[in-house]
Each structure stands twice: as structure tokens, then as C-alpha cells.
Design a protein around this motif. Structure first.
Motif, PDB file in Angstrom:
ATOM      1  N   PRO A   1      43.464  38.851  35.965  1.00 19.82           N
ATOM      2  CA  PRO A   1      44.459  38.975  37.034  1.00 19.82           C
ATOM      3  C   PRO A   1      43.812  39.337  38.366  1.00 19.82           C
ATOM      4  CG  PRO A   1      45.178  40.129  35.055  1.00 19.82           C
ATOM      5  CD  PRO A   1      43.756  39.745  34.827  1.00 19.82           C
ATOM      6  N   LEU A   2      44.274  38.700  39.416  1.00 22.25           N
ATOM      7  CA  LEU A   2      43.716  38.927  40.749  1.00 22.25           C
ATOM      8  C   LEU A   2      43.806  40.396  41.150  1.00 22.25           C
ATOM      9  CD1 LEU A   2      42.622  37.969  43.500  1.00 22.25           C
ATOM     10  CD2 LEU A   2      44.991  37.416  44.151  1.00 22.25           C
ATOM     11  N   GLY A   3      44.966  41.023  40.909  1.00 21.22           N
ATOM     12  CA  GLY A   3      45.159  42.413  41.314  1.00 21.22           C
ATOM     13  C   GLY A   3      44.163  43.346  40.657  1.00 21.22           C
ATOM     14  N   VAL A   4      43.844  43.082  39.406  1.00 23.20           N
ATOM     15  CA  VAL A   4      42.883  43.921  38.670  1.00 23.20           C
ATOM     16  C   VAL A   4      41.490  43.790  39.280  1.00 23.20           C
ATOM     17  CG1 VAL A   4      41.730  44.253  36.450  1.00 23.20           C
ATOM     18  CG2 VAL A   4      44.199  43.844  36.527  1.00 23.20           C
ATOM     19  N   ILE A   5      41.101  42.568  39.592  1.00 21.70           N
ATOM     20  CA  ILE A   5      39.765  42.332  40.148  1.00 21.70           C
ATOM     21  C   ILE A   5      39.649  42.913  41.556  1.00 21.70           C
ATOM     22  CG2 ILE A   5      38.068  40.584  40.771  1.00 21.70           C
ATOM     23  CD1 ILE A   5      38.570  40.935  37.758  1.00 21.70           C
ATOM     24  N   LEU A   6      40.675  42.746  42.366  1.00 17.85           N
ATOM     25  CA  LEU A   6      40.646  43.301  43.721  1.00 17.85           C
ATOM     26  C   LEU A   6      40.510  44.821  43.689  1.00 17.85           C
ATOM     27  CD1 LEU A   6      43.376  41.188  45.587  1.00 17.85           C
ATOM     28  CD2 LEU A   6      40.889  40.956  45.721  1.00 17.85           C
TER      29      LEU A   6
ATOM     30  N   ASP B   1      41.941  41.322  49.696  1.00 14.56           N
ATOM     31  CA  ASP B   1      42.800  40.210  49.288  1.00 14.56           C
ATOM     32  C   ASP B   1      41.968  39.087  48.684  1.00 14.56           C
ATOM     33  OD1 ASP B   1      41.578  38.971  51.495  1.00 14.56           O
ATOM     34  OD2 ASP B   1      43.241  39.483  52.829  1.00 14.56           O
ATOM     35  N   ALA B   2      42.646  37.988  48.334  1.00 13.29           N
ATOM     36  CA  ALA B   2      41.980  36.862  47.692  1.00 13.29           C
ATOM     37  C   ALA B   2      40.900  36.251  48.579  1.00 13.29           C
ATOM     38  CB  ALA B   2      43.014  35.798  47.311  1.00 13.29           C
ATOM     39  N   ASP B   3      41.148  36.198  49.890  1.00 10.17           N
ATOM     40  CA  ASP B   3      40.150  35.629  50.798  1.00 10.17           C
ATOM     41  C   ASP B   3      38.869  36.460  50.796  1.00 10.17           C
ATOM     42  OD1 ASP B   3      41.796  33.538  51.524  1.00 10.17           O
ATOM     43  OD2 ASP B   3      42.649  34.592  53.254  1.00 10.17           O
ATOM     44  N   ALA B   4      39.038  37.782  50.769  1.00  9.79           N
ATOM     45  CA  ALA B   4      37.862  38.654  50.729  1.00  9.79           C
ATOM     46  C   ALA B   4      37.087  38.451  49.427  1.00  9.79           C
ATOM     47  CB  ALA B   4      38.291  40.117  50.872  1.00  9.79           C
ATOM     48  N   LEU B   5      37.803  38.258  48.338  1.00 13.70           N
ATOM     49  CA  LEU B   5      37.154  38.015  47.050  1.00 13.70           C
ATOM     50  C   LEU B   5      36.405  36.683  47.067  1.00 13.70           C
ATOM     51  CD1 LEU B   5      36.586  38.643  44.093  1.00 13.70           C
ATOM     52  CD2 LEU B   5      38.819  37.642  43.522  1.00 13.70           C
ATOM     53  N   LYS B   6      37.050  35.647  47.619  1.00 14.30           N
ATOM     54  CA  LYS B   6      36.396  34.336  47.693  1.00 14.30           C
ATOM     55  C   LYS B   6      35.120  34.411  48.528  1.00 14.30           C
ATOM     56  CE  LYS B   6      40.689  31.632  47.329  1.00 14.30           C
ATOM     57  NZ  LYS B   6      41.630  30.761  48.085  1.00 14.30           N
TER      58      LYS B   6
ATOM     59  N   VAL C   1      32.482  33.287  41.370  1.00 13.56           N
ATOM     60  CA  VAL C   1      33.927  33.051  41.326  1.00 13.56           C
ATOM     61  C   VAL C   1      34.160  31.551  41.415  1.00 13.56           C
ATOM     62  CG1 VAL C   1      36.145  33.411  42.476  1.00 13.56           C
ATOM     63  CG2 VAL C   1      34.501  35.296  42.317  1.00 13.56           C
ATOM     64  N   GLU C   2      34.657  30.989  40.345  1.00 10.42           N
ATOM     65  CA  GLU C   2      34.897  29.546  40.304  1.00 10.42           C
ATOM     66  C   GLU C   2      36.099  29.174  41.163  1.00 10.42           C
ATOM     67  OE1 GLU C   2      36.478  26.757  36.804  1.00 10.42           O
ATOM     68  OE2 GLU C   2      34.396  27.397  36.477  1.00 10.42           O
ATOM     69  N   LYS C   3      37.197  29.929  41.009  1.00 10.77           N
ATOM     70  CA  LYS C   3      38.390  29.659  41.806  1.00 10.77           C
ATOM     71  C   LYS C   3      39.356  30.839  41.733  1.00 10.77           C
ATOM     72  CE  LYS C   3      40.589  27.146  37.970  1.00 10.77           C
ATOM     73  NZ  LYS C   3      41.208  25.878  37.526  1.00 10.77           N
ATOM     74  N   VAL C   4      40.218  30.882  42.716  1.00 13.85           N
ATOM     75  CA  VAL C   4      41.319  31.859  42.738  1.00 13.85           C
ATOM     76  C   VAL C   4      42.590  31.071  42.955  1.00 13.85           C
ATOM     77  CG1 VAL C   4      42.306  33.885  43.859  1.00 13.85           C
ATOM     78  CG2 VAL C   4      39.822  33.649  43.700  1.00 13.85           C
ATOM     79  N   GLU C   5      43.436  31.045  41.937  1.00 11.13           N
ATOM     80  CA  GLU C   5      44.697  30.316  42.012  1.00 11.13           C
ATOM     81  C   GLU C   5      45.839  31.264  41.709  1.00 11.13           C
ATOM     82  OE1 GLU C   5      43.426  25.730  40.833  1.00 11.13           O
ATOM     83  OE2 GLU C   5      44.442  26.990  39.355  1.00 11.13           O
TER      84      GLU C   5
END
Length: 269
Positions: free
Chosen positions: A187-192, A199-204, A224-228
Motif C-alpha cells: 500500500p502506498l500509505g504504508v510505504i510513504l 506523496d507519490a511524486d516524492a516516492l517516484k 520502484v517499478e510503478k505507483v498506481e
């Protein structure tokens, strides 16, 4: 304060005088130089004379053990600087190995006490809880003793290193490598929260700078392969992919084991 030796000079010193208490000032200066390198914007290749050296730092802490009078208040802060450098090597066991040499009275005092808490949070993979504790070290006055009004240069050096981008980036890189080896997607929230990213942009952006070898190839790809949507997918690797046709096979059933135990019990009667 003594000027720092180069990395090669420190290596020579360790081979010749590792148990000589008179080398303490030189080892202390090299600890400061290592932390200063983390606090600066220079990358390792731009400061070849100063490299992380666990052996040198451990030797200094051992000398403090053998000759306690050499440590004092100044040495306690130097010990914290050495512990900070070891913390940055997570998931390597440098911090654990160094902590075994640090007396409990020193570990219970700031800033060492917070460094110990940070190490415990990393070891237990409570990454989201790690960052607030780590940021406390960026406040020079944090943990000051009662009546202490002047912040030492070494304590300010630690704060500068914590507040700089190098330390956080190094720890975050180690964290994301661990997460990517464990999960194919999460989950995105867990990784952030784990990486302390906005946010997702910072992770990318961050993920694009951390490269790993792709599964079955030596070609490096972003970790990171992708964030969807709310899902992060890490680059495929041997560690995070399901193993098909595992070499392990269930060879003995429960009934077979039970029968064997029953026969053994009968023979013993």
C-alpha cells in the motif's frame, strides 16, 4: 582539536598502535571527520580521504573501555558520533556490535539514548516511528542536562549531520531496499510513512534514484517499478517473487510420523 588523518593513515595507525591510548585524539578527530563528511554535501568519491571506518570507531570505544579516564564528557559525545555513523549502516549490524562496547550509563544519556531507541525501531522495522525519534537529534539542545547552557561543537556537528540530506537519504535507501526485497507490492500509505515521504511524486522521484538488478539480469532498473492509485509495485527480484517448483517437497506425512513414534514407544516398553 587534532587534525584528522586520511583513511589510509588511519588504517596504518590501527595496524601499528591499536591498543595505544595516546592514539585516542587521532581516532576522535577521524570520527569527527566522518560525521562532517555526512553533514556536508560532498559524496564519498569527492572526499576519498575520509571514509566510514568501523574498525577505527570500534577501536576508539574499546580504548574508552580500557582507559575510562580518556572518555569524560567529551568522549561521551564522541561515542554518540560513532554510534550515529554505525546507525547509518543499517541493516548491517555495526550499531549492535558497537553498542556491546558502550557502557549502560553512556547509553542511558542523551544523545546516545535516542540513538539506541532509533536502532531498536529500525531493527524491529517500525520505520514510521523511527523518523520522529531521529529528528530529535537534529535539535542541538535536545537532551541537554540541567544547568547546561552551552552546546558543544560535537553536539552541533551531530545535529548538522542529522539535518543534512545525506544521512536521511542513506537510511531511506537502506529501508526501501529492505521493503523491496520483502514485498512485490505494498500500500502506498504504508510505504510513504515508512520512508517519511510526502506523496507519490516524492516516492517516484526518490525511487528512480535507487537502482537494483532486475530478476534474471544484471541490468539495473529503478527500485520502484510503478505507483498506481494506492499501490506501489517494486522491481521484481528473486527475493520478492513467488518461487515456482520449490526444491523442498513434503516427504513425510503426519500419519507416517505418528505410526513411527507409536512403534518406538512400544519397543521401549
Amino acid at each position: 582539536m587534532a587534525a584528522s588523518l586520511s583513511h589510509s593513515e588511519i588504517q596504518a595507525l590501527l595496524s601499528e598502535s591499536a591498543y595505544d591510548p595516546t592514539v585516542c585524539p587521532k581516532l576522535e578527530a577521524y570520527v569527527r571527520a566522518q560525521v562532517s563528511a555526512v553533514a556536508s554535501t560532498l559524496v564519498a568519491s569527492e572526499s576519498p580521504n575520509v571514509q566510514y571506518c568501523f574498525d577505527a570507531n570500534r577501536t576508539l570505544i574499546k580504548l574508552y573501555q580500557f582507559f575510562p579516564h580518556l572518555e569524560g564528557e567529551l568522549g561521551m559525545t564522541i561515542t554518540a558520533l560513532a554510534a550515529f555513523l554505525a546507525l547509518l549502516q543499517f541493516p548491517q549490524t555495526d550499531f549492535m556490535a558497537l553498542a556491546c562496547l558502550i557502557p549502560e550509563r553512556v547509553q542511558s544519556m542523551e544523545p546516545c539514548a535516542t540513538l539506541v531507541r532509533c536502532a531498536e525501531l529500525l531493527e524491529s522495522c517500525h520505520f514510521s516511528e523511527f523518523w520522529p525519534e531521529f529528528r530529535k537529534l537534529g535539535i542541538p539542545e535536545y537532551g541537554a542536562r540541567e544547568g547546561e547552557t552551552v552546546v558543544s561543537e560535537d553536539r552541533r556537528l551531530l545535529s548538522n549531520a542529522v539535518n543534512g540530506s545525506t544521512a536521511s537519504s542513506q537510511i531511506r535507501t537502506n529501508m526501501i531496499n529492505m521493503l523491496a526485497r520483502t514485498y512485490r507490492s505494498a500500500p502506498l500509505g504504508v510505504i510513504l510513512a515508512a520512508l517519511d515521504l510526502k506523496d507519490a511524486d516524492a516516492l517516484k522521484e526518490f525511487g528512480s534514484k535507487v537502482m537494483v538488478s532486475g530478476e534474471g539480469t544484471e541490468t539495473e532498473t529503478p527500485i520502484v517499478e510503478k505507483v498506481e492509485g494506492d499501490l506501489v509495485t517494486f522491481a521484481a527480484s528473486e527475493e520478492n517473487m513467488k518461487r515456482v517448483g520449490s526444491a523442498y517437497k513434503e516427504g513425510v506425512g503426519y500419519d507416517d510420523v505418528a505410526a513411527m513414534m507409536f512403534k518406538t514407544a512400544l519397543r521401549g516398553q
